[in-house]
Design a protein around this motif. Structure first.
Motif, short mmCIF file in Angstrom:
data_model
loop_
_atom_site.label_atom_id
_atom_site.label_comp_id
_atom_site.label_asym_id
_atom_site.label_seq_id
_atom_site.Cartn_x
_atom_site.Cartn_y
_atom_site.Cartn_z
N TYR A 128 23.54 -39.93 -28.99
CA TYR A 128 24.24 -40.38 -30.19
C TYR A 128 25.73 -40.60 -29.96
N ASP A 137 27.50 -43.24 -29.10
CA ASP A 137 28.09 -44.44 -29.74
C ASP A 137 28.33 -44.22 -31.23
N GLU A 138 27.36 -43.59 -31.89
CA GLU A 138 27.54 -43.32 -33.32
C GLU A 138 28.64 -42.29 -33.56
N ASN A 168 31.25 -41.83 -31.70
CA ASN A 168 32.56 -42.39 -31.37
C ASN A 168 33.20 -43.15 -32.53
N ARG A 169 32.45 -43.38 -33.58
CA ARG A 169 33.03 -44.02 -34.76
C ARG A 169 34.01 -43.09 -35.47
#
Length: 88
Positions: A37, A39-40, A42-43
């Motif tokens: 997870y 990428d998610e 890193n928001r």
């Protein structure tokens, strides 16, 4: 030379295996779950760093140290409970 395990030794061994596999499951979840997870995560930011990066750089190491501490405390408890500890 064969050794027969007593019921107390079997119970100790089963508890030890349960503790070990439980902590390894948490380790696996922290390591691979956070990576999956990333990428998610890193928001979001934490202390001006992407959260996915921060979890891998700091959070995973802290969780590994906590897991080691839990293992040590748990094994000391089991050693005392089943009287299979070393003499000091």
């Amino acid at each position: 030379m064969t050794t027969t395990l007593t019921p107390r030794h079997r119970a100790y061994w089963h508890r030890t295996l349960f503790l070990t596999f439980s902590l390894l499951s948490v380790w696996c979840l922290v390591t691979f779950g956070a990576g999956y997870y990333a990428d998610e995560l890193n928001r979001y930011t934490f202390m001006d760093f992407p959260l996915g990066f921060y979890i891998f750089a700091q959070g995973s190491l802290i969780s590994f140290l906590v897991l080691i501490g839990i293992y040590v405390i748990g094994m000391n408890y089991l050693d005392r409970k089943y009287q299979v500890g070393e003499r000091r």
